[in-house]
Design an enzyme around this catalytic site. Structure first.
Site, PDB file in Angstrom:
ATOM      1  N   GLN A  84      21.366  55.925  51.378  1.00 22.04           N
ATOM      2  CA  GLN A  84      21.513  56.442  52.744  1.00 22.04           C
ATOM      3  C   GLN A  84      22.648  57.458  52.828  1.00 22.04           C
ATOM      4  OE1 GLN A  84      19.738  56.298  55.466  1.00 22.04           O
ATOM      5  NE2 GLN A  84      18.167  55.010  54.544  1.00 22.04           N
ATOM      6  N   SER A  85      22.778  58.294  51.834  1.00 23.08           N
ATOM      7  CA  SER A  85      23.840  59.299  51.840  1.00 23.08           C
ATOM      8  C   SER A  85      23.587  60.390  52.876  1.00 23.08           C
ATOM      9  CB  SER A  85      23.927  59.937  50.451  1.00 23.08           C
ATOM     10  OG  SER A  85      24.765  61.073  50.489  1.00 23.08           O
ATOM     11  N   ASN A  86      24.602  60.663  53.680  1.00 25.08           N
ATOM     12  CA  ASN A  86      24.529  61.803  54.598  1.00 25.08           C
ATOM     13  C   ASN A  86      24.782  63.110  53.845  1.00 25.08           C
ATOM     14  OD1 ASN A  86      24.315  60.210  57.131  1.00 25.08           O
ATOM     15  ND2 ASN A  86      26.322  59.457  56.457  1.00 25.08           N
TER      16      ASN A  86
END
Ligand SMILES: *Cc1c(COP(=O)(O)O)cnc(C)c1O
Length: 345
Positions: A84-86
């Site tokens: 879930q890396s931005n």
């Protein structure tokens, strides 16, 4: 005034940068939250409004990585991060805008995830943006993750591509942190224009690029505003030397004298538990307080934790000046953490 500001930031204006953030982000008052928790003047700097694909702090950081990538005539950008890396999501968005391909490597960094985590939120957006997704089984092996990106880059080169790697592990010039040197100048100008005397800025401290960049920028510009980093990735004991190293790297990159003292590095790791990408009940409570007082949307991995730290600091704040919460984005994370949020509704 402007000339002295430019000079004190050293080589900043000589370093390649792609401008994708075309306006300054808003600074808004939070009177309802202040009243709710019994605190003085509270503000939020809205870096969740950064123009592109749900925004966030990585937009400012990527302006410098893509600046270098473009100067190198790159056609393919590579990055590694959590599922879930931005950061990977915004890299894919920049790549689309600049007509580059994006290979992203998603690391298994958080235990006990569910279907929302694996397929919604940032991952859904990554796929909509057409990123080529690779996976990496380890979440705590920064050097190994970088090495694997290097292998993918070598394959791309063998196929005639010109890849550029955005590195994860320390030991590379912290180009991304320069985005927050720029932000420090933007914020000081904004405080002055709005006539707000600020005592403290509270920010999430992960890789430390945002925290270190902001701190170096403020000190280089002669400001003594306190910067409090809320640990979201590792505890204060590990984060402190990492932050100091980052500050030295930034000073070196800018070719300016030492501006950050060791005691300028202020960290609070009391909201880190149970670990990266997992939120305690106190953090969930801060998320709901922000939503229900100011309609601010915060996520359990980053901004929920920094808001919990901000509320704690604001409640015990003694000075007469304002406190500013830096909203670093992360909005898509809300959908990845649907079930955790549902537990507290
Ligand atoms: C990456 C990230 C952070 C942490 O920023 P660093 O510069 O890595 O310390 C904070 N908030 C959000 C929403 C992020 O995506």
């Amino acid at each position: 005034m402007n000339i002295s500001i430019t000079n004190s930031l050293g080589r900043l204006h000589e370093i390649n940068r792609v401008r994708l953030l075309n306006s300054i982000t808003p600074l808004e008052a939070m009177p309802n939250l202040a009243q709710h928790i019994g605190a003085g003047n509270l503000y939020v700097k809205r870096d969740d409004y950064c123009g592109l694909a749900f925004g966030g702090n990585k937009v400012r950081q990527l302006e410098f990585y893509f600046g270098e990538a473009q100067a190198d005539n790159t056609d393919t950008i590579l990055i590694t991060g959590a599922v879930q890396s931005n950061f990977t999501r915004l890299t894919a968005a920049f790549a689309v805008r600049l007509g580059m391909a994006c290979h992203m490597q998603l690391e298994h960094r958080v235990a006990n995830t569910n279907n929302d985590y694996e397929t919604s939120g940032n991952v859904l957006i990554d796929r909509m943006l057409g990123a080529i997704i690779h996976t990496y089984p380890e979440g705590e092996d920064e050097k190994g993750a970088d090495r694997q990106l290097g292998i993918i880059a070598d394959e791309l080169k063998a196929n005639g591509k010109t890849p550029y790697i955005i590195p994860l592990a320390p030991g590379h010039p912290p180009l991304g942190a320069l985005g927050y040197v720029v932000a420090a100048k933007e914020m000081l100008t904004q405080f002055e224009q709005d006539n707000i005397r600020v005592d403290e800025i509270v920010v999430a401290s992960g890789s430390g690029a945002t925290h270190a960049g902001l701190l170096c920028g403020l000190r280089a510009l002669g400001s003594n505003i306190k910067v409090r980093g809320i640990c979201v990735r590792r505890d204060a004991k590990l984060q402190h030397p990492r932050l100091l190293d980052r500050c030295r790297d930034i000073e070196k990159l800018l070719e300016i004298k030492t501006v950050v003292e060791e005691q300028d590095i202020v960290l609070d790791d009391s909201f880190l538990a149970p670990g990266y990408g997992m939120a305690s009940d106190e953090v969930m409570d801060a998320i709901l307080q922000a939503a229900r007082s100011e309609a601010l949307m915060l996520d359990p991995t980053y901004t929920g934790k920094s808001m919990a730290g901000f509320i704690k600091a604001a409640k015990s704040h003694k000075g007469s000046g304002a406190m500013v919460f830096l909203h670093t984005g992360g909005t898509p994370g809300i959908f990845a953490y649907r079930s955790r949020i549902m537990e507290v509704l």
